[in-house]
Scaffold this motif. Sequence first.
Motif, mmCIF file in Angstrom:
data_model
loop_
_atom_site.group_PDB
_atom_site.id
_atom_site.type_symbol
_atom_site.label_atom_id
_atom_site.label_comp_id
_atom_site.label_asym_id
_atom_site.label_seq_id
_atom_site.Cartn_x
_atom_site.Cartn_y
_atom_site.Cartn_z
ATOM 1 N N ASP A 80 0.872 -1.167 0.000
ATOM 2 C CA ASP A 80 0.000 0.000 0.000
ATOM 3 C C ASP A 80 0.916 1.226 0.000
ATOM 4 O O ASP A 80 2.147 1.097 -0.116
ATOM 5 C CB ASP A 80 -0.939 -0.022 1.205
ATOM 6 C CG ASP A 80 -0.198 -0.175 2.534
ATOM 7 O OD1 ASP A 80 1.031 0.100 2.577
ATOM 8 O OD2 ASP A 80 -0.830 -0.591 3.526
ATOM 9 N N ALA A 81 0.365 2.395 0.123
ATOM 10 C CA ALA A 81 1.174 3.624 0.039
ATOM 11 C C ALA A 81 2.303 3.630 1.075
ATOM 12 O O ALA A 81 3.450 3.992 0.771
ATOM 13 C CB ALA A 81 0.276 4.844 0.220
ATOM 14 N N TYR A 82 1.973 3.192 2.302
ATOM 15 C CA TYR A 82 2.975 3.195 3.372
ATOM 16 C C TYR A 82 4.136 2.257 3.048
ATOM 17 O O TYR A 82 5.308 2.650 3.127
ATOM 18 C CB TYR A 82 2.326 2.777 4.699
ATOM 19 C CG TYR A 82 3.325 2.620 5.829
ATOM 20 C CD1 TYR A 82 3.801 3.724 6.521
ATOM 21 C CD2 TYR A 82 3.802 1.354 6.191
ATOM 22 C CE1 TYR A 82 4.733 3.592 7.541
ATOM 23 C CE2 TYR A 82 4.723 1.205 7.213
ATOM 24 C CZ TYR A 82 5.188 2.314 7.884
ATOM 25 O OH TYR A 82 6.120 2.186 8.887
ATOM 26 N N HIS A 83 3.823 1.019 2.672
ATOM 27 C CA HIS A 83 4.891 0.053 2.417
ATOM 28 C C HIS A 83 5.644 0.334 1.118
ATOM 29 O O HIS A 83 6.826 0.005 1.003
ATOM 30 C CB HIS A 83 4.325 -1.378 2.418
ATOM 31 C CG HIS A 83 4.047 -1.891 3.784
ATOM 32 N ND1 HIS A 83 2.853 -2.456 4.151
ATOM 33 C CD2 HIS A 83 4.826 -1.905 4.913
ATOM 34 C CE1 HIS A 83 2.900 -2.803 5.431
ATOM 35 N NE2 HIS A 83 4.072 -2.473 5.912
ATOM 36 N N GLU A 84 4.974 0.953 0.160
ATOM 37 C CA GLU A 84 5.688 1.361 -1.056
ATOM 38 C C GLU A 84 6.761 2.387 -0.712
ATOM 39 O O GLU A 84 7.880 2.316 -1.213
ATOM 40 C CB GLU A 84 4.699 1.959 -2.072
ATOM 41 C CG GLU A 84 4.145 0.949 -3.056
ATOM 42 C CD GLU A 84 3.934 1.551 -4.421
ATOM 43 O OE1 GLU A 84 4.609 1.109 -5.371
ATOM 44 O OE2 GLU A 84 3.113 2.463 -4.529
ATOM 45 N N GLU A 85 6.406 3.310 0.146
ATOM 46 C CA GLU A 85 7.361 4.343 0.565
ATOM 47 C C GLU A 85 8.531 3.713 1.314
ATOM 48 O O GLU A 85 9.696 4.040 1.066
ATOM 49 C CB GLU A 85 6.657 5.373 1.459
ATOM 50 C CG GLU A 85 7.555 6.525 1.885
ATOM 51 C CD GLU A 85 6.854 7.514 2.817
ATOM 52 O OE1 GLU A 85 7.572 8.308 3.448
ATOM 53 O OE2 GLU A 85 5.611 7.470 2.910
ATOM 54 N N GLN A 86 8.218 2.787 2.224
ATOM 55 C CA GLN A 86 9.268 2.111 2.989
ATOM 56 C C GLN A 86 10.171 1.286 2.076
ATOM 57 O O GLN A 86 11.403 1.314 2.204
ATOM 58 C CB GLN A 86 8.636 1.192 4.050
ATOM 59 C CG GLN A 86 7.839 1.904 5.119
ATOM 60 C CD GLN A 86 8.686 2.894 5.897
ATOM 61 O OE1 GLN A 86 9.767 2.552 6.383
ATOM 62 N NE2 GLN A 86 8.219 4.128 5.996
ATOM 63 N N ASN A 96 2.566 -2.133 -6.617
ATOM 64 C CA ASN A 96 1.338 -1.755 -5.932
ATOM 65 C C ASN A 96 0.164 -2.497 -6.566
ATOM 66 O O ASN A 96 0.335 -3.240 -7.537
ATOM 67 C CB ASN A 96 1.128 -0.239 -5.935
ATOM 68 C CG ASN A 96 1.096 0.329 -7.352
ATOM 69 O OD1 ASN A 96 0.534 -0.283 -8.265
ATOM 70 N ND2 ASN A 96 1.696 1.494 -7.532
ATOM 71 N N SER A 123 1.245 -5.995 1.918
ATOM 72 C CA SER A 123 0.612 -5.265 3.019
ATOM 73 C C SER A 123 -0.632 -6.020 3.467
ATOM 74 O O SER A 123 -1.397 -6.502 2.639
ATOM 75 C CB SER A 123 0.213 -3.864 2.557
ATOM 76 O OG SER A 123 1.327 -3.157 2.064
ATOM 77 N N GLN A 150 2.139 -2.742 9.330
ATOM 78 C CA GLN A 150 2.897 -1.482 9.421
ATOM 79 C C GLN A 150 3.954 -1.525 10.521
ATOM 80 O O GLN A 150 4.935 -0.786 10.470
ATOM 81 C CB GLN A 150 1.941 -0.307 9.654
ATOM 82 C CG GLN A 150 1.124 0.068 8.420
ATOM 83 C CD GLN A 150 0.567 1.480 8.473
ATOM 84 O OE1 GLN A 150 0.826 2.225 9.401
ATOM 85 N NE2 GLN A 150 -0.197 1.841 7.452
ATOM 86 N N SER A 151 3.760 -2.394 11.487
ATOM 87 C CA SER A 151 4.747 -2.490 12.577
ATOM 88 C C SER A 151 5.917 -3.408 12.216
ATOM 89 O O SER A 151 6.909 -3.481 12.939
ATOM 90 C CB SER A 151 4.075 -2.996 13.849
ATOM 91 O OG SER A 151 3.532 -4.285 13.648
#
Length: 227
Positions: A80-86, A96, A123, A150-151
Amino acid sequence: IIFSDSSKSNIMSKINAEVLRSAIADILTGAKKEKRAFVESIDLQINLKNYDTQKDKRFAGSVKLPRVARPRYRVCVIGDAYHEEQATKLKVPHLNIDDLKKLNKNKKLVKKLCNQYDAFLASDSLIKTIPRVVGPHMNRAGKFPSSLSQSDDINGKISDIRSTVKFQLKKTLCLAVVAGHVKMSPDDVRLNVTLSINFLVSLLKKNWQNIKAIHLKSSMGKPHRIY
């Protein structure tokens, strides 16, 4: 899986410590002499006996080894957006959900994607969506993603995947897993091999009575019988 000291000694008493040490030393020495353009893996090959693959229950089990067995194992994050950034920050290959939609459930395209990577992480917010987007093909290829929250530490999860081996009885009585690689120390190879064998024996209905032979070899080297 955790073994007590007593169960470990009982299980491993079947493997001669000196035979194992000698096999590992020969494999590592041989790999140094024959310089390859890639890092050879160290493979554990097991032949079973007294099993009827048609009648007996087929087993499957995974175990995390003490040391990373497959450092070059290719893992892709479906994020998702968060894990793509990470993943971008960590320089980890990533896709994605829109990238998956472009495959249009085409079996050949999904198969091509699965062939590009050894494993996938996704994700947790996307896990249930993926089968609807790509169809059953990732699952059939044995490449359905592991969940990523996310953690979770992405590099830590990738390290876990590279350290985990799976034993699964299918139609033949021969099993093989990657237990290490030739850049490892002898002790680290021994640790991984020992735990792999312990774990497999624990899955078998009659434990050691179901083991016919065990060999250890590098990718390009000759097999060494250790049992």
